[in-house]
Motif scaffolding. Structure first.
Motif, PDB file in Angstrom:
ATOM      1  N   MET A 415     -13.463  63.059  26.042  1.00 25.48           N
ATOM      2  CA  MET A 415     -12.645  62.086  26.771  1.00 25.48           C
ATOM      3  C   MET A 415     -13.111  60.665  26.484  1.00 25.48           C
ATOM      4  O   MET A 415     -14.282  60.411  26.216  1.00 25.48           O
ATOM      5  CB  MET A 415     -12.705  62.357  28.280  1.00 25.48           C
ATOM      6  CG  MET A 415     -11.827  63.509  28.722  1.00 25.48           C
ATOM      7  SD  MET A 415     -11.984  63.887  30.500  1.00 25.48           S
ATOM      8  CE  MET A 415     -10.778  62.752  31.197  1.00 25.48           C
ATOM      9  N   ASN A 422      -8.975  56.433  35.999  1.00 28.62           N
ATOM     10  CA  ASN A 422      -8.210  56.829  37.182  1.00 28.62           C
ATOM     11  C   ASN A 422      -8.525  58.249  37.631  1.00 28.62           C
ATOM     12  O   ASN A 422      -7.728  58.878  38.347  1.00 28.62           O
ATOM     13  CB  ASN A 422      -6.711  56.679  36.914  1.00 28.62           C
ATOM     14  CG  ASN A 422      -6.308  55.222  36.874  1.00 28.62           C
ATOM     15  OD1 ASN A 422      -6.812  54.412  37.643  1.00 28.62           O
ATOM     16  ND2 ASN A 422      -5.412  54.881  35.953  1.00 28.62           N
ATOM     17  N   LEU A 423      -9.691  58.757  37.236  1.00 31.71           N
ATOM     18  CA  LEU A 423     -10.034  60.138  37.584  1.00 31.71           C
ATOM     19  C   LEU A 423     -10.059  60.301  39.105  1.00 31.71           C
ATOM     20  O   LEU A 423     -10.703  59.544  39.815  1.00 31.71           O
ATOM     21  CB  LEU A 423     -11.398  60.498  36.987  1.00 31.71           C
ATOM     22  CG  LEU A 423     -11.817  61.957  37.168  1.00 31.71           C
ATOM     23  CD1 LEU A 423     -10.852  62.892  36.459  1.00 31.71           C
ATOM     24  CD2 LEU A 423     -13.231  62.180  36.650  1.00 31.71           C
ATOM     25  N   ASP A 424      -9.353  61.307  39.577  1.00 38.02           N
ATOM     26  CA  ASP A 424      -9.191  61.531  41.015  1.00 38.02           C
ATOM     27  C   ASP A 424     -10.372  62.331  41.557  1.00 38.02           C
ATOM     28  O   ASP A 424     -10.271  63.518  41.837  1.00 38.02           O
ATOM     29  CB  ASP A 424      -7.860  62.268  41.256  1.00 38.02           C
ATOM     30  CG  ASP A 424      -7.487  62.314  42.736  1.00 38.02           C
ATOM     31  OD1 ASP A 424      -8.182  61.670  43.548  1.00 38.02           O
ATOM     32  OD2 ASP A 424      -6.503  62.998  43.065  1.00 38.02           O
ATOM     33  N   LEU A 425     -11.497  61.649  41.732  1.00 42.77           N
ATOM     34  CA  LEU A 425     -12.690  62.281  42.290  1.00 42.77           C
ATOM     35  C   LEU A 425     -12.535  62.425  43.803  1.00 42.77           C
ATOM     36  O   LEU A 425     -11.808  61.659  44.427  1.00 42.77           O
ATOM     37  CB  LEU A 425     -13.919  61.419  41.975  1.00 42.77           C
ATOM     38  CG  LEU A 425     -14.239  61.282  40.489  1.00 42.77           C
ATOM     39  CD1 LEU A 425     -15.254  60.169  40.252  1.00 42.77           C
ATOM     40  CD2 LEU A 425     -14.758  62.596  39.924  1.00 42.77           C
ATOM     41  N   THR A 426     -13.225  63.398  44.366  1.00 46.08           N
ATOM     42  CA  THR A 426     -13.165  63.559  45.819  1.00 46.08           C
ATOM     43  C   THR A 426     -13.778  62.336  46.495  1.00 46.08           C
ATOM     44  O   THR A 426     -14.715  61.745  45.974  1.00 46.08           O
ATOM     45  CB  THR A 426     -13.952  64.806  46.271  1.00 46.08           C
ATOM     46  OG1 THR A 426     -15.327  64.648  45.927  1.00 46.08           O
ATOM     47  CG2 THR A 426     -13.404  66.061  45.628  1.00 46.08           C
ATOM     48  N   TYR A 427     -13.213  61.972  47.641  1.00 47.14           N
ATOM     49  CA  TYR A 427     -13.734  60.801  48.357  1.00 47.14           C
ATOM     50  C   TYR A 427     -13.767  61.029  49.865  1.00 47.14           C
ATOM     51  O   TYR A 427     -12.770  61.455  50.456  1.00 47.14           O
ATOM     52  CB  TYR A 427     -12.875  59.570  48.048  1.00 47.14           C
ATOM     53  CG  TYR A 427     -12.999  58.477  49.082  1.00 47.14           C
ATOM     54  CD1 TYR A 427     -14.245  57.911  49.368  1.00 47.14           C
ATOM     55  CD2 TYR A 427     -11.898  58.023  49.797  1.00 47.14           C
ATOM     56  CE1 TYR A 427     -14.370  56.929  50.333  1.00 47.14           C
ATOM     57  CE2 TYR A 427     -12.019  57.030  50.764  1.00 47.14           C
ATOM     58  CZ  TYR A 427     -13.261  56.502  51.036  1.00 47.14           C
ATOM     59  OH  TYR A 427     -13.385  55.530  52.002  1.00 47.14           O
ATOM     60  N   ALA A 434     -15.179  54.535  48.095  1.00 45.53           N
ATOM     61  CA  ALA A 434     -13.781  54.655  47.661  1.00 45.53           C
ATOM     62  C   ALA A 434     -13.693  54.493  46.143  1.00 45.53           C
ATOM     63  O   ALA A 434     -12.829  55.076  45.499  1.00 45.53           O
ATOM     64  CB  ALA A 434     -12.915  53.625  48.370  1.00 45.53           C
TER      65      ALA A 434
ATOM     66  N   ILE B 300      -7.533  56.504  46.026  1.00 49.64           N
ATOM     67  CA  ILE B 300      -6.308  56.394  45.219  1.00 49.64           C
ATOM     68  C   ILE B 300      -5.688  55.009  45.391  1.00 49.64           C
ATOM     69  O   ILE B 300      -5.243  54.381  44.415  1.00 49.64           O
ATOM     70  CB  ILE B 300      -5.317  57.509  45.609  1.00 49.64           C
ATOM     71  CG1 ILE B 300      -5.938  58.873  45.280  1.00 49.64           C
ATOM     72  CG2 ILE B 300      -3.983  57.343  44.902  1.00 49.64           C
ATOM     73  CD1 ILE B 300      -5.212  60.045  45.876  1.00 49.64           C
ATOM     74  N   PHE B 319      -0.939  54.226  35.827  1.00 48.17           N
ATOM     75  CA  PHE B 319      -1.566  55.165  36.750  1.00 48.17           C
ATOM     76  C   PHE B 319      -0.821  56.483  36.610  1.00 48.17           C
ATOM     77  O   PHE B 319       0.327  56.613  37.033  1.00 48.17           O
ATOM     78  CB  PHE B 319      -1.508  54.637  38.193  1.00 48.17           C
ATOM     79  CG  PHE B 319      -2.211  55.540  39.153  1.00 48.17           C
ATOM     80  CD1 PHE B 319      -3.595  55.569  39.202  1.00 48.17           C
ATOM     81  CD2 PHE B 319      -1.501  56.395  39.985  1.00 48.17           C
ATOM     82  CE1 PHE B 319      -4.265  56.430  40.074  1.00 48.17           C
ATOM     83  CE2 PHE B 319      -2.164  57.257  40.857  1.00 48.17           C
ATOM     84  CZ  PHE B 319      -3.543  57.276  40.901  1.00 48.17           C
ATOM     85  N   GLU B 320      -1.491  57.448  35.987  1.00 45.47           N
ATOM     86  CA  GLU B 320      -0.796  58.679  35.603  1.00 45.47           C
ATOM     87  C   GLU B 320      -0.526  59.604  36.784  1.00 45.47           C
ATOM     88  O   GLU B 320       0.499  60.282  36.817  1.00 45.47           O
ATOM     89  CB  GLU B 320      -1.609  59.443  34.553  1.00 45.47           C
ATOM     90  CG  GLU B 320      -1.860  58.674  33.260  1.00 45.47           C
ATOM     91  CD  GLU B 320      -0.600  58.481  32.406  1.00 45.47           C
ATOM     92  OE1 GLU B 320       0.342  59.268  32.570  1.00 45.47           O
ATOM     93  OE2 GLU B 320      -0.566  57.534  31.590  1.00 45.47           O
ATOM     94  N   VAL B 322      -2.356  61.937  40.416  1.00 46.73           N
ATOM     95  CA  VAL B 322      -3.493  62.397  41.217  1.00 46.73           C
ATOM     96  C   VAL B 322      -3.685  63.902  41.049  1.00 46.73           C
ATOM     97  O   VAL B 322      -2.808  64.609  40.559  1.00 46.73           O
ATOM     98  CB  VAL B 322      -3.275  62.070  42.710  1.00 46.73           C
ATOM     99  CG1 VAL B 322      -3.098  60.573  42.911  1.00 46.73           C
ATOM    100  CG2 VAL B 322      -2.080  62.834  43.281  1.00 46.73           C
ATOM    101  N   LEU B 323      -4.854  64.351  41.464  1.00 44.39           N
ATOM    102  CA  LEU B 323      -5.174  65.771  41.375  1.00 44.39           C
ATOM    103  C   LEU B 323      -5.162  66.445  42.741  1.00 44.39           C
ATOM    104  O   LEU B 323      -5.267  67.658  42.837  1.00 44.39           O
ATOM    105  CB  LEU B 323      -6.557  65.951  40.742  1.00 44.39           C
ATOM    106  CG  LEU B 323      -6.704  65.455  39.304  1.00 44.39           C
ATOM    107  CD1 LEU B 323      -8.176  65.411  38.905  1.00 44.39           C
ATOM    108  CD2 LEU B 323      -5.921  66.349  38.353  1.00 44.39           C
ATOM    109  N   GLY B 324      -5.061  65.614  43.778  1.00 41.31           N
ATOM    110  CA  GLY B 324      -5.146  66.189  45.125  1.00 41.31           C
ATOM    111  C   GLY B 324      -6.576  66.447  45.551  1.00 41.31           C
ATOM    112  O   GLY B 324      -6.832  67.326  46.374  1.00 41.31           O
ATOM    113  N   SER B 325      -7.500  65.676  45.002  1.00 37.72           N
ATOM    114  CA  SER B 325      -8.911  65.876  45.340  1.00 37.72           C
ATOM    115  C   SER B 325      -9.196  65.361  46.743  1.00 37.72           C
ATOM    116  O   SER B 325      -8.684  64.313  47.132  1.00 37.72           O
ATOM    117  CB  SER B 325      -9.805  65.122  44.351  1.00 37.72           C
ATOM    118  OG  SER B 325      -9.481  65.477  43.032  1.00 37.72           O
ATOM    119  N   GLN B 412      -7.873  67.127  34.576  1.00 41.49           N
ATOM    120  CA  GLN B 412      -7.171  66.007  33.946  1.00 41.49           C
ATOM    121  C   GLN B 412      -6.920  66.295  32.468  1.00 41.49           C
ATOM    122  O   GLN B 412      -5.922  65.858  31.906  1.00 41.49           O
ATOM    123  CB  GLN B 412      -7.958  64.713  34.132  1.00 41.49           C
ATOM    124  CG  GLN B 412      -7.181  63.523  33.601  1.00 41.49           C
ATOM    125  CD  GLN B 412      -7.694  62.201  34.103  1.00 41.49           C
ATOM    126  OE1 GLN B 412      -8.089  62.062  35.250  1.00 41.49           O
ATOM    127  NE2 GLN B 412      -7.696  61.207  33.238  1.00 41.49           N
TER     128      GLN B 412
END
Lengths: 451, 451
Positions: A415, A422-427, A434, B300, B319-320, B322-325, B412
């Motif tokens: 990658m 924009n990786l959707d990491l848990t928050y 954030a 997000i 912004f592509e 979300v993953l729902g994390s 991703q």
């Protein structure tokens, strides 16, 4: 599949894994496991925690006993040393007796690097590789007040914690200019600063120096260094690295790679028919550079053992390579890495056609307003031309290895920094801010790439 | 670039992010930020930790004060409600006054879902969305001995912890058959079992039931449920979810998507020229299903705000999706998720052409012999045909979110289970076992895929 006899040489991690999985896949196969030690299937990585007292009984480090293997139909031979392989007749000589095999698996592990030190053969000089090392050191620790550690990498740091917890003063001599020499210098220096800050009264680190001579007649009493230091200590732990144990393989014409480990293909086959190699004695490939590399870790040994067992039993599995991931803790301080360092990237830049670029960010591991949040440092390295991530290093009191592990799958899929922005990491406030520290590192690095 | 006026409506996370980043990118632009609240730029996610007392001062949740924004040249208007957008003349009406804009950014956030309950308008009935909610609840908590929580998701769990820590008995009524209804039932049940096991004396969970009526004259005294329960409590917290706040957008012809949020493209543009939308009011796309989805999270909102600001200022960012994390903690217990659940996968299976298959494994988060290792449960879901991972859920006392976050980058890049089998994760006894729980889940799931 016809019944065949598989002989496994080596009893720590990879060998027992091949034996156990092979037997599960093909219960009719005959499996003989030879080890020169008096235990099989144990976690050498747990030894520092036995020394510290966190683990009260060394038996807890044994994952499976010989009896458990025997119960599954695997024949385990303790205190059996294989001295010769006869590839033409498909036989091995073990304790002067010949055994024939259909398939032979070498899992001979590694041996500690022995530095050139005058008068090295003394009592109370130790390595930390096998369970008996742990028992021997623990016995000496009971009366000891001070220790000299030679080399300062993961095991040394973990052992240092164990000694400090037991009120033993630690002196470290590291011949590199910085500790954790396989990481970038800033990272090594962060660790050193932290370690010294928290343990200044009981820990002394000497870098850029070399132990040249041990003091003592029969028992270790101390050491002299090249730069004129004289260190008194009750015992010594040598952590100068590990090299693959390949003497058996070398003797029968098995190819050795540039790293000094046994050359294997992705199926874990050596160049000789029906001879396989797995674990610390087998060469790895770095998925980032595609070059051969060295990595001696139980996690990798397990994966190679799994791959080998599947292929031994008619499957078609490939072990593509490693990322160089590693982690350790020193009290509450965590050090983690995956991929290659900037130093390593510069070393191989022209060879693999990359232009390394790096950033270091410092950020809290949790939402800043949470009282138990702590700053961590992330160094991220990428190839400026392609934007591809090459590696990540992290240090700090907070949750470092979570961030490093996000980068493992990113590295495996090559990658780019941009793809991670924009990786959707848990928050959630108790687990991260954030904007996660690893994303902040990506933002900063992308700016440098775009500049 | 010519000086332009950007008007931002909304003051929580996404709005301030757009304002701050725009100003940094183009110091000459004129930026007006309107918010109906009396603070800007704060972490609503931190409110449960203010209630618990972990955060002693609510001001700590304010990330940037209006004064700090003003100092950077951003005009902040507190207590200013935008009532109308006039897209043709490029104006907005705020507190009965017209303001013209070159670009308008809607960051109007979300509003709590208000369930249909008789006699709902009572004192001591709360939602937990803005800072003043936190202050109001905290005041009531001082004298309260019991609370009714309606709904049981992340915020409710975090608030429940806060109440329990302050010796307030909690009753939860959840209308779904299981709590955490957006996760798979087994996962919700694991959480429920754990929560009840540790808090049985002070916490009562009623599922499959609905509060129909509040008791009390002026002040909330309790509630009646459809199934005949009568619950007495000193106050009530409604956590029935959040829906996008789109009334302003709807009034001027901005397209609303199927999720009820403002439709935006990957650049965060609405269908009307020079009008953008970011944060909880804007629709997201799920990277796993490619379908529109809802996700109201500060992490997000920050990313969307960044993307919007770059595009507003001449850049070209996308912004592509979300993953729902998501993740949360309940005392030492962690719940995390990324991608889609098995339930959701079955729901959309025919639409997106997948055949969901799942496994659940239970494994220790650290080497088993470490005294502080704890079992965690990982549920991994994949598409049987392609082998592609669809999602991961995790619960347990140990380090769950590390494993979930490994899967974010894998999702991703649409990685398959097979590609993860040999992932070189960091390993050391205090941080994981030699075979990480997430890899064990992959092994088990691959077996099911191959079967």
């Amino acid at each position: 599949m016809k019944n065949k006899r598989i002989i496994v040489i080596g009893g720590s991690t990879a060998g027992p894994k091949v034996a156990a999985k092979s037997k599960r896949m093909n219960p009719n196969s005959e499996i003989l496991l030879f080890t020169k030690g008096d235990v099989v299937s144990y976690s050498a990585c747990g030894l520092p925690y036995y020394l510290s007292g966190v683990i009260d009984d060394i038996k807890k480090l044994i994952i499976r006993t010989p009896e458990e293997f025997e119960k599954d139909g695997i024949q385990v031979f303790l205190n059996h040393t294989c001295t010769k392989i006869l590839p033409n007749s498909k036989e091995v000589i073990v304790n002067d007796k010949k055994y024939s095999y259909d398939d032979l698996v070498l899992a001979t592990g590694g041996v500690p690097v022995v530095p050139r030190i005058k008068n090295i053969k003394l009592e109370n000089v130790f390595y930390l590789r096998v369970l008996s090392d742990g028992v021997d050191i623990k016995r000496v620790m009971e009366k000891a007040k001070s220790v000299l550690i030679i080399g300062f990498g993961y095991i040394a740091l973990e052992a240092a914690e164990a000694f400090l917890k037991n009120n033993i003063k630690v002196t470290v001599v590291e011949n590199h200019p910085h500790i954790f020499s396989f990481l970038d210098r800033e990272i090594g220096d962060f660790i050193k600063d932290h370690v010294l800050l928290t343990q200044s009264n009981n820990l002394n680190i000497i870098t850029n120096d070399l132990v040249t001579e041990f003091l003592g007649d029969k028992k270790f009493m101390g050491a002299k260094t090249r730069n004129g230091h004289k260190i008194e200590a009750d015992f010594c732990l040598i952590c100068a690295g590990v090299r693959p144990n390949v003497s058996l393989a070398k003797g029968c014409g098995i190819d050795i790679g540039v790293t000094g480990a046994i050359k294997v293909d992705k199926k874990m086959r050596t160049n000789l028919p029906n001879i396989w190699a797995v674990g610390d004695c087998a060469e790895k490939h770095c998925l980032v550079t595609t070059l051969p590399t060295h990595a001696a870790l139980g996690s990798i040994a397990n994966k190679e053992g799994r791959c080998c067992a599947i292929n031994l039993n008619g499957g078609n599995e490939q072990f593509e390579g490693v990322l160089g991931s590693a982690v350790t803790k020193f009290f509450d301080y965590t050090v983690g890495v995956t991929g290659i360092t900037e130093h390593r990237a510069r070393e191989v830049a022209s060879k693999v056609n990359i232009e390394p670029i790096s950033t270091i960010v410092t950020k809290h591991d949790k939402a800043r307003y949470m009282p138990d949040s702590n700053p961590i440092k992330i160094k991220l390295t990428a190839d400026r031309r392609s934007g591809r991530i090459l590696g990540a290093q992290g240090v700090g009191l907070g949750d470092v290895d979570k961030r490093i592990n996000v980068i493992t799958s990113a590295l495996q899929k090559q990658m780019t920094v941009r793809e991670l922005l924009n990786l959707d990491l848990t928050y959630a406030p108790p687990t991260s801010g954030a904007i996660d520290p690893i994303l902040t590192a990506c933002y900063e690095l992308q700016k440098l790439i775009d500049a």
